[in-house]
Design a protein around this motif. Sequence first.
Motif, PDB file in Angstrom:
ATOM      1  N   TYR A  65       0.831  -1.212   0.000  1.00  0.00           N
ATOM      2  CA  TYR A  65       0.000   0.000   0.000  1.00  0.00           C
ATOM      3  C   TYR A  65       0.862   1.258   0.000  1.00  0.00           C
ATOM      4  CZ  TYR A  65      -2.791   3.702   2.199  1.00  0.00           C
ATOM      5  OH  TYR A  65      -3.376   4.894   2.507  1.00  0.00           O
ATOM      6  N   SER A  66       1.970   1.236   0.745  1.00  0.00           N
ATOM      7  CA  SER A  66       2.836   2.410   0.846  1.00  0.00           C
ATOM      8  C   SER A  66       3.288   2.906  -0.518  1.00  0.00           C
ATOM      9  CB  SER A  66       4.069   2.092   1.702  1.00  0.00           C
ATOM     10  OG  SER A  66       3.690   1.700   2.994  1.00  0.00           O
ATOM     11  N   LEU A  67       3.465   1.987  -1.433  1.00  0.00           N
ATOM     12  CA  LEU A  67       3.917   2.319  -2.778  1.00  0.00           C
ATOM     13  C   LEU A  67       2.860   3.104  -3.548  1.00  0.00           C
ATOM     14  CD1 LEU A  67       6.001   1.911  -5.088  1.00  0.00           C
ATOM     15  CD2 LEU A  67       4.949  -0.305  -5.530  1.00  0.00           C
ATOM     16  N   PHE A  68       1.585   2.844  -3.257  1.00  0.00           N
ATOM     17  CA  PHE A  68       0.486   3.436  -4.022  1.00  0.00           C
ATOM     18  C   PHE A  68      -0.163   4.641  -3.343  1.00  0.00           C
ATOM     19  CE2 PHE A  68       0.922  -0.491  -6.247  1.00  0.00           C
ATOM     20  CZ  PHE A  68       0.346  -0.306  -7.494  1.00  0.00           C
ATOM     21  N   LYS A  69       0.071   4.825  -2.059  1.00  0.00           N
ATOM     22  CA  LYS A  69      -0.572   5.927  -1.344  1.00  0.00           C
ATOM     23  C   LYS A  69      -0.210   7.271  -1.985  1.00  0.00           C
ATOM     24  CE  LYS A  69      -1.203   7.964   3.235  1.00  0.00           C
ATOM     25  NZ  LYS A  69      -0.798   7.922   4.662  1.00  0.00           N
ATOM     26  N   GLY A  70      -1.230   8.033  -2.367  1.00  0.00           N
ATOM     27  CA  GLY A  70      -1.004   9.333  -2.993  1.00  0.00           C
ATOM     28  C   GLY A  70      -0.770   9.290  -4.484  1.00  0.00           C
ATOM     29  N   ALA A  71      -0.761   8.075  -5.062  1.00  0.00           N
ATOM     30  CA  ALA A  71      -0.483   7.943  -6.494  1.00  0.00           C
ATOM     31  C   ALA A  71      -1.719   8.253  -7.323  1.00  0.00           C
ATOM     32  CB  ALA A  71       0.010   6.537  -6.808  1.00  0.00           C
ATOM     33  N   GLU A  72      -1.512   8.881  -8.467  1.00  0.00           N
ATOM     34  CA  GLU A  72      -2.590   9.162  -9.420  1.00  0.00           C
ATOM     35  C   GLU A  72      -2.495   8.245 -10.634  1.00  0.00           C
ATOM     36  OE1 GLU A  72      -5.138  11.398  -9.209  1.00  0.00           O
ATOM     37  OE2 GLU A  72      -4.518  11.838  -7.155  1.00  0.00           O
ATOM     38  N   ARG A  73      -1.347   7.627 -10.782  1.00  0.00           N
ATOM     39  CA  ARG A  73      -1.129   6.735 -11.924  1.00  0.00           C
ATOM     40  C   ARG A  73      -0.019   5.768 -11.569  1.00  0.00           C
ATOM     41  NH1 ARG A  73       2.072   6.777 -16.681  1.00  0.00           N
ATOM     42  NH2 ARG A  73       3.141   8.684 -16.023  1.00  0.00           N
ATOM     43  N   ALA A  74      -0.024   4.578 -12.194  1.00  0.00           N
ATOM     44  CA  ALA A  74       1.036   3.610 -11.939  1.00  0.00           C
ATOM     45  C   ALA A  74       1.227   2.714 -13.154  1.00  0.00           C
ATOM     46  CB  ALA A  74       0.722   2.763 -10.706  1.00  0.00           C
ATOM     47  N   ILE A  75       2.451   2.239 -13.327  1.00  0.00           N
ATOM     48  CA  ILE A  75       2.744   1.258 -14.367  1.00  0.00           C
ATOM     49  C   ILE A  75       3.516   0.103 -13.741  1.00  0.00           C
ATOM     50  CG2 ILE A  75       2.811   2.966 -16.234  1.00  0.00           C
ATOM     51  CD1 ILE A  75       5.928   2.659 -16.145  1.00  0.00           C
ATOM     52  N   ILE A  76       3.429  -1.048 -14.405  1.00  0.00           N
ATOM     53  CA  ILE A  76       4.305  -2.155 -14.021  1.00  0.00           C
ATOM     54  C   ILE A  76       5.298  -2.379 -15.155  1.00  0.00           C
ATOM     55  CG2 ILE A  76       2.418  -3.204 -12.707  1.00  0.00           C
ATOM     56  CD1 ILE A  76       2.456  -5.470 -14.889  1.00  0.00           C
ATOM     57  N   ILE A  77       6.464  -2.886 -14.812  1.00  0.00           N
ATOM     58  CA  ILE A  77       7.473  -3.248 -15.811  1.00  0.00           C
ATOM     59  C   ILE A  77       7.773  -4.718 -15.599  1.00  0.00           C
ATOM     60  CG2 ILE A  77       9.759  -2.778 -16.755  1.00  0.00           C
ATOM     61  CD1 ILE A  77       9.569  -0.010 -15.353  1.00  0.00           C
ATOM     62  N   THR A  78       7.380  -5.543 -16.550  1.00  0.00           N
ATOM     63  CA  THR A  78       7.514  -6.989 -16.390  1.00  0.00           C
ATOM     64  C   THR A  78       8.958  -7.417 -16.490  1.00  0.00           C
ATOM     65  OG1 THR A  78       7.296  -7.497 -18.735  1.00  0.00           O
ATOM     66  CG2 THR A  78       5.246  -7.253 -17.482  1.00  0.00           C
ATOM     67  N   ALA A  79       9.201  -8.677 -16.170  1.00  0.00           N
ATOM     68  CA  ALA A  79      10.562  -9.230 -16.267  1.00  0.00           C
ATOM     69  C   ALA A  79      11.068  -9.181 -17.696  1.00  0.00           C
ATOM     70  CB  ALA A  79      10.580 -10.659 -15.742  1.00  0.00           C
ATOM     71  N   ASN A  80      10.139  -9.083 -18.653  1.00  0.00           N
ATOM     72  CA  ASN A  80      10.527  -8.968 -20.052  1.00  0.00           C
ATOM     73  C   ASN A  80      10.719  -7.524 -20.495  1.00  0.00           C
ATOM     74  OD1 ASN A  80      10.275 -11.851 -20.703  1.00  0.00           O
ATOM     75  ND2 ASN A  80       8.087 -11.517 -20.295  1.00  0.00           N
ATOM     76  N   GLY A  81      10.575  -6.589 -19.549  1.00  0.00           N
ATOM     77  CA  GLY A  81      10.790  -5.177 -19.857  1.00  0.00           C
ATOM     78  C   GLY A  81       9.582  -4.478 -20.447  1.00  0.00           C
ATOM     79  N   LYS A  82       8.430  -5.113 -20.428  1.00  0.00           N
ATOM     80  CA  LYS A  82       7.229  -4.505 -21.003  1.00  0.00           C
ATOM     81  C   LYS A  82       6.522  -3.640 -19.968  1.00  0.00           C
ATOM     82  CE  LYS A  82       3.191  -5.737 -23.789  1.00  0.00           C
ATOM     83  NZ  LYS A  82       2.445  -6.856 -24.424  1.00  0.00           N
ATOM     84  N   GLU A  83       6.145  -2.417 -20.381  1.00  0.00           N
ATOM     85  CA  GLU A  83       5.437  -1.498 -19.507  1.00  0.00           C
ATOM     86  C   GLU A  83       3.927  -1.622 -19.719  1.00  0.00           C
ATOM     87  OE1 GLU A  83       6.683   2.535 -19.680  1.00  0.00           O
ATOM     88  OE2 GLU A  83       8.809   2.079 -19.290  1.00  0.00           O
ATOM     89  N   LEU A  84       3.198  -1.767 -18.634  1.00  0.00           N
ATOM     90  CA  LEU A  84       1.739  -1.900 -18.699  1.00  0.00           C
ATOM     91  C   LEU A  84       1.111  -1.012 -17.621  1.00  0.00           C
ATOM     92  CD1 LEU A  84       1.599  -5.796 -18.943  1.00  0.00           C
ATOM     93  CD2 LEU A  84       1.147  -4.195 -20.812  1.00  0.00           C
ATOM     94  N   PRO A  85       0.019  -0.323 -17.930  1.00  0.00           N
ATOM     95  CA  PRO A  85      -0.604   0.553 -16.928  1.00  0.00           C
ATOM     96  C   PRO A  85      -1.433  -0.224 -15.905  1.00  0.00           C
ATOM     97  CG  PRO A  85      -1.882   0.583 -18.952  1.00  0.00           C
ATOM     98  CD  PRO A  85      -0.663  -0.267 -19.239  1.00  0.00           C
ATOM     99  N   VAL A  86      -1.468   0.297 -14.693  1.00  0.00           N
ATOM    100  CA  VAL A  86      -2.400  -0.222 -13.687  1.00  0.00           C
ATOM    101  C   VAL A  86      -3.759   0.364 -14.024  1.00  0.00           C
ATOM    102  CG1 VAL A  86      -3.050  -0.193 -11.247  1.00  0.00           C
ATOM    103  CG2 VAL A  86      -0.651  -0.519 -11.907  1.00  0.00           C
ATOM    104  N   LYS A  87      -4.734  -0.498 -14.281  1.00  0.00           N
ATOM    105  CA  LYS A  87      -6.058  -0.035 -14.721  1.00  0.00           C
ATOM    106  C   LYS A  87      -6.909   0.470 -13.568  1.00  0.00           C
ATOM    107  CE  LYS A  87      -6.460  -3.164 -18.697  1.00  0.00           C
ATOM    108  NZ  LYS A  87      -7.240  -4.298 -19.243  1.00  0.00           N
ATOM    109  N   TYR A  88      -7.008  -0.327 -12.511  1.00  0.00           N
ATOM    110  CA  TYR A  88      -7.822   0.080 -11.382  1.00  0.00           C
ATOM    111  C   TYR A  88      -7.446  -0.727 -10.143  1.00  0.00           C
ATOM    112  CZ  TYR A  88     -10.639  -3.969 -12.947  1.00  0.00           C
ATOM    113  OH  TYR A  88     -11.059  -5.214 -13.351  1.00  0.00           O
ATOM    114  N   MET A  89      -7.812  -0.177  -8.981  1.00  0.00           N
ATOM    115  CA  MET A  89      -7.516  -0.824  -7.708  1.00  0.00           C
ATOM    116  C   MET A  89      -8.634  -1.813  -7.372  1.00  0.00           C
ATOM    117  SD  MET A  89      -4.747   0.753  -7.298  1.00  0.00           S
ATOM    118  CE  MET A  89      -4.278  -0.115  -5.791  1.00  0.00           C
ATOM    119  N   MET A  90      -8.243  -2.925  -6.761  1.00  0.00           N
ATOM    120  CA  MET A  90      -9.200  -3.972  -6.401  1.00  0.00           C
ATOM    121  C   MET A  90      -9.303  -4.179  -4.897  1.00  0.00           C
ATOM    122  SD  MET A  90      -8.191  -6.781  -9.317  1.00  0.00           S
ATOM    123  CE  MET A  90      -9.538  -7.891  -8.897  1.00  0.00           C
TER     124      MET A  90
END
Length: 566
Positions: A65-90
């Motif tokens: 949670y600490s990583l996301f607190k206050g965030a307006e946007r986020a991306i993940i970077i996979t082990a293959n180096g691909k960037e993907l957006p975080v769509k929504y919180m669950m």
Amino acid sequence: MKKTIAILFVFVMPFSVLLAQELPKWAENARKAVFSIVTYTKDGQILSTGNGFYIDEQGTGVSDYSLFKGAERAIIITANGKELPVKYMMGANDMYDVVKFKTDFDKKAEALQPATLPSSTGETVYLVPYSTQKSSKGQTGTIAKVDTIGEQQYYYTLTMQTTEKTVSCPIMNAAGQVVGMIQKNNDSESKESFAIGIRYLTDLTINALSVNDLALNSIGIKKGLPEDESQALVYLYMASGVYAPNQYFDLLNDFISQYPNNMEGYLRRATYYINIGDDTHYALAVEDLKKMLDVAEKKDEAHYNIAKLIYSYQLNIGDKKPYASWTFDYALNEINEALAITQEPIYYQLQGDIYFAMQKFTEAYTAYDKVNKSKLASAATFYSAAKAKELIEGTDKKEVIALMDSAIAFYPKPYGKDAAPYLYERARIKSDMEDYRGAVTDYNDFYDAMLGQTSAEFHLIRSQAELNCRMYQQAINDINKAVELDPNNVTYWVEKGGIHIRVNQAAEAIQALTRAIKMDPENAPAYRMLGYAQIQNKEKDKGLANLQKAKDLGDEVADGLLQKYK
């Protein structure tokens, strides 16, 4: 010196191996599930970086949670180096510092299989770090302690030294199943670390009450809907009073996408379009209402909702020209369609409301009467029937009173505030029938029901009823209360003067009417009444002068008084 170095090497080597040990063969695939996360502020600046991992092939990820607190946007970077957006919180929990979210699933990635059974004390576990390299190295440790934090939910203490770089990385068992997620350790030198069990993470959800969840609301990223449809409906309802219009519109679109066969989504979106109030959005509302009718399992409910929406629209457009055929006739046709399928009392109630708005009071009364013969009957429904009955030409007022009696009968004595509006209305009707004593009784019950918290206007109205049944002292008391509550209202002072004249209190009348004229020097009735009171008080010259002033201001009654007393 060489001996000292050799001893140090002996002690350091096991710890070094612990940090970079070869993991079992399954680790090569497991590492593909681990990704890096970058969160951003509203202005696009990097807020924080950390780790997370997939727990299914639908793109569900977990992290801290600490990583996301206050965030307006986020991306993940996979082990293959691909960037993907975080769509929504669950889901989010600030106490255990965890979040669950949805992102796209990288086809080249892997999803970790949650362990079906908890790990036990002494069991060997493996930490799989984020890495873009084809390596199966990680850390190995054992379970030192298992704490239960919920139903089949566990918290683990590990004999493993971890760093900030491994926070939110997965802990695996020997079978290659994920048993937990590494958490932050406040003591960087500690040989122990901690992990939240995977069951807690998989169980983390958004529910109907999450609209007001402080942890979730501290994250600016869009929130997902509850996975349970009934919970999602309640969430939708609660969000309508909390979300900004654009946020709520996005939520409606998500609901329709997630539950395309639920008519509520189309109805609420149509309502949203209508509230915008232009032809473009009215046209979009028409399409949603058609779709609602198409998907509805119970067509009568769909027709009822359309009728209710159009009825409300008509009540609120004022003098504006209605859109297309959105008239009371259209609403009436829709409610009749509903009634042709099922004769629900609530449908008759709306039918009555529509007829009433169309000033078809006989038809409205007939509809309300059907409601009053059902289990839906209430004080409000009898009141509706009474109002319709009263407006039917030729109605005996006693029938209206009987309906009001039925409305008030729903409340026990002593009456509370809920009964107050009906008591007040019955008193008005009794006054119209010249049953002034009955009206005063109801006004007194209204006063008691309101615990004396009444307006100046109420005291004026009650004083008039009291005056008409010769309850003079009560009338004086009430008009005095009216001017006390609203001393700047000239009407009350004029009425006060009139009451004093009725009881031959000329001096008090002169005082009240003089006050009224100071407030409104052009008030003709005040001059006329003052003039009459002065004549009765043997001040004829002053009285005639004020009667002449009233006549000059257009008071026709004053002219007759002048002829009489000259």
